[in-house]
Design a protein around this motif. Sequence first.
Motif, PDB file in Angstrom:
ATOM      1  N   PRO A 102       0.832  -1.202   0.000  1.00  0.00           N
ATOM      2  CA  PRO A 102       0.000   0.000   0.000  1.00  0.00           C
ATOM      3  C   PRO A 102       0.870   1.256   0.000  1.00  0.00           C
ATOM      4  N   GLN A 103       0.238   2.405  -0.310  1.00  0.00           N
ATOM      5  CA  GLN A 103       0.929   3.698  -0.270  1.00  0.00           C
ATOM      6  C   GLN A 103       1.671   3.853   1.063  1.00  0.00           C
ATOM      7  N   HIS A 104       2.933   4.276   0.969  1.00  0.00           N
ATOM      8  CA  HIS A 104       3.796   4.533   2.136  1.00  0.00           C
ATOM      9  C   HIS A 104       4.160   3.265   2.923  1.00  0.00           C
ATOM     10  N   GLY A 105       3.887   2.088   2.338  1.00  0.00           N
ATOM     11  CA  GLY A 105       4.382   0.852   2.949  1.00  0.00           C
ATOM     12  C   GLY A 105       3.560   0.368   4.140  1.00  0.00           C
ATOM     13  N   ALA A 107       4.990  -0.023   7.533  1.00  0.00           N
ATOM     14  CA  ALA A 107       5.468   0.283   8.894  1.00  0.00           C
ATOM     15  C   ALA A 107       4.431   1.086   9.669  1.00  0.00           C
ATOM     16  N   ARG A 108       3.744   1.996   8.980  1.00  0.00           N
ATOM     17  CA  ARG A 108       2.794   2.873   9.686  1.00  0.00           C
ATOM     18  C   ARG A 108       1.481   2.167  10.010  1.00  0.00           C
ATOM     19  N   THR A 109       1.281   0.992   9.433  1.00  0.00           N
ATOM     20  CA  THR A 109       0.025   0.273   9.695  1.00  0.00           C
ATOM     21  C   THR A 109       0.281  -1.078  10.382  1.00  0.00           C
ATOM     22  N   THR A 202       6.635  13.894   9.213  1.00  0.00           N
ATOM     23  CA  THR A 202       6.262  14.753  10.350  1.00  0.00           C
ATOM     24  C   THR A 202       5.227  15.823   9.976  1.00  0.00           C
ATOM     25  N   TYR A 203       4.133  15.829  10.740  1.00  0.00           N
ATOM     26  CA  TYR A 203       3.114  16.876  10.600  1.00  0.00           C
ATOM     27  C   TYR A 203       3.395  17.928  11.675  1.00  0.00           C
ATOM     28  N   PHE A 204       3.943  19.066  11.288  1.00  0.00           N
ATOM     29  CA  PHE A 204       4.208  20.140  12.253  1.00  0.00           C
ATOM     30  C   PHE A 204       2.942  20.963  12.475  1.00  0.00           C
ATOM     31  N   ASP A 224       7.929  17.979  -8.531  1.00  0.00           N
ATOM     32  CA  ASP A 224       6.640  18.533  -8.143  1.00  0.00           C
ATOM     33  C   ASP A 224       5.558  17.493  -8.415  1.00  0.00           C
ATOM     34  N   LYS A 225       5.067  16.874  -7.347  1.00  0.00           N
ATOM     35  CA  LYS A 225       4.084  15.795  -7.517  1.00  0.00           C
ATOM     36  C   LYS A 225       2.729  16.331  -7.970  1.00  0.00           C
ATOM     37  N   THR A 226       2.489  17.634  -7.780  1.00  0.00           N
ATOM     38  CA  THR A 226       1.211  18.196  -8.254  1.00  0.00           C
ATOM     39  C   THR A 226       1.246  18.462  -9.760  1.00  0.00           C
ATOM     40  N   THR A 244       0.637  21.761  -2.156  1.00  0.00           N
ATOM     41  CA  THR A 244       2.091  21.671  -2.349  1.00  0.00           C
ATOM     42  C   THR A 244       2.520  20.258  -2.008  1.00  0.00           C
ATOM     43  N   ASP A 245       3.183  19.618  -2.945  1.00  0.00           N
ATOM     44  CA  ASP A 245       3.609  18.228  -2.730  1.00  0.00           C
ATOM     45  C   ASP A 245       4.901  18.024  -3.515  1.00  0.00           C
ATOM     46  N   ARG A 246       6.018  18.176  -2.851  1.00  0.00           N
ATOM     47  CA  ARG A 246       7.308  18.237  -3.540  1.00  0.00           C
ATOM     48  C   ARG A 246       8.355  17.372  -2.843  1.00  0.00           C
ATOM     49  N   VAL A 278      13.904  15.711   1.297  1.00  0.00           N
ATOM     50  CA  VAL A 278      12.916  16.347   2.170  1.00  0.00           C
ATOM     51  C   VAL A 278      11.636  16.544   1.358  1.00  0.00           C
ATOM     52  N   VAL A 279      10.548  15.973   1.840  1.00  0.00           N
ATOM     53  CA  VAL A 279       9.252  16.169   1.189  1.00  0.00           C
ATOM     54  C   VAL A 279       8.529  17.296   1.912  1.00  0.00           C
ATOM     55  N   VAL A 280       7.945  18.183   1.145  1.00  0.00           N
ATOM     56  CA  VAL A 280       7.131  19.267   1.716  1.00  0.00           C
ATOM     57  C   VAL A 280       5.717  19.082   1.198  1.00  0.00           C
ATOM     58  N   VAL A 306       6.894  18.465   6.790  1.00  0.00           N
ATOM     59  CA  VAL A 306       8.275  18.538   6.320  1.00  0.00           C
ATOM     60  C   VAL A 306       8.855  17.188   6.690  1.00  0.00           C
ATOM     61  N   GLU A 307       9.169  16.396   5.672  1.00  0.00           N
ATOM     62  CA  GLU A 307       9.390  14.965   5.870  1.00  0.00           C
ATOM     63  C   GLU A 307      10.809  14.592   5.439  1.00  0.00           C
ATOM     64  N   ALA A 308      11.630  14.262   6.421  1.00  0.00           N
ATOM     65  CA  ALA A 308      13.006  13.867   6.116  1.00  0.00           C
ATOM     66  C   ALA A 308      13.011  12.420   5.658  1.00  0.00           C
TER      67      ALA A 308
HETATM   68  O1  LIG Z   1      -2.707  10.154   2.544  1.00  0.00           O
HETATM   69  P1  LIG Z   1      -1.350   9.601   2.862  1.00  0.00           P
HETATM   70  O2  LIG Z   1      -1.130   8.233   2.282  1.00  0.00           O
HETATM   71  O3  LIG Z   1      -1.042   9.639   4.320  1.00  0.00           O
HETATM   72  O4  LIG Z   1      -0.298  10.549   2.156  1.00  0.00           O
HETATM   73  C1  LIG Z   1      -0.290  11.905   2.432  1.00  0.00           C
HETATM   74  C2  LIG Z   1       0.741  12.603   1.550  1.00  0.00           C
HETATM   75  O5  LIG Z   1       2.028  12.196   1.976  1.00  0.00           O
HETATM   76  C3  LIG Z   1       3.080  12.898   1.325  1.00  0.00           C
HETATM   77  O6  LIG Z   1       4.288  12.439   1.837  1.00  0.00           O
HETATM   78  C4  LIG Z   1       3.019  12.631  -0.151  1.00  0.00           C
HETATM   79  O7  LIG Z   1       4.046  13.340  -0.817  1.00  0.00           O
HETATM   80  C5  LIG Z   1       1.657  13.036  -0.692  1.00  0.00           C
HETATM   81  O8  LIG Z   1       1.589  12.729  -2.078  1.00  0.00           O
HETATM   82  C6  LIG Z   1       0.567  12.316   0.068  1.00  0.00           C
HETATM   83  O9  LIG Z   1      -0.693  12.782  -0.394  1.00  0.00           O
END
Ligand SMILES: O=P(O)(O)OC[C@H]1O[C@@H](O)[C@H](O)[C@@H](O)[C@@H]1O
Length: 332
Positions: A102-105, A107-109, A202-204, A224-226, A244-246, A278-280, A306-308
Amino acid sequence: MVDRPNKPSALSSTPGLNPQAQVSISHGSSRVTAVLPTGQSVEVHLYGATVLSWKDSRGQEQLWLSETTKLDGSKAIRGGIPLVFPVFGPSPPDHPATAQLPQHGFARTSRWEFLGKSTSESSEVFQSSRGQSSAEVATADLSVKLDFGLSSGNLEPEVRKLWPHAFGLIYSVTLGCNSLSTSLVVTNEDDKPFDFQVLFHTYFGISDINKTEIAGLDKAEYLDKTEGYAAKTQSANVSFTRETDRVYTPVGGPREPVSIVESGKKRFDVVRDNLGDVVVWNPWQDKAAGMADFGPDDGYKKMVCVEAGSVRGWQVLEPGDAFECAQTIVPQ
Ligand SMILES: O=P(O)(O)OC[C@H]1O[C@@H](O)[C@H](O)[C@@H](O)[C@@H]1O
């Protein structure tokens, strides 16, 4: 000193410290909370080992957590610090090894195990610069590290099938008087190499996205993912006027801080270790409103991610090898 989590709730004192200098740890069935004697606290949910909350000494929350997030293990937690592993975003089409994930793997689930805590003190800096008594010094400089583990053996069988590698993850969350660090050690316990991506999502918490900028990314190349991953180059600070998704690769290297600036004043520095990208991300109005677990709808004004991470390419890990990475967030 390491305490194993055999007590559901404990006050632990560290030998040599001021008796007042106690770190309070509570460990329930789903959350671990640590509070420093100086008041700072961190709370981690075992689902995803997601940091849910990080408060300063005045009790002010530093992270953003959605009001409508699920916390029952049915969906990744929206907010705090979810951990992304072993793939960032949806699996890229040219990478069959993660195609099933799944999206983002996972580990978070996945449900992580709490391995224990360790406390440490570093007194010299405060003693020499401020001339405080030694008791005060120990209190001022105490930190606590919470360790969490996830291994292939602990994955749900259906998840294990999606990524059939033998691995170990140790995730450490370290609360200091003026910092929060998250670090990860990935070990390959398989007899063949595997590759992966990793990111601290990280969600600041901020007061107003319209007055927020990200510094430290000037001249950095980004995707630029958008705009279909268009390659661009940043000039000056990043500001926010729409979704913004970069994915940035900062020019200064990992040790150069990326900063969150509010109304012209630095609020946080993020220092990376062994993480090149770094993802913003800010979803802005429409996307936020479209996510059932994102609340309130205008919560996008109060958060910025701001995601390292290491997400533009792949880390390849040979059998028996380990990969280590970390981020440290320092409020300014
Ligand atoms: O909705 P999710 O899976 O938690 O992802 C949130 C966002 O996470 C960001 O890291 C991605 O760059 C975005 O594209 C994505 O929308």
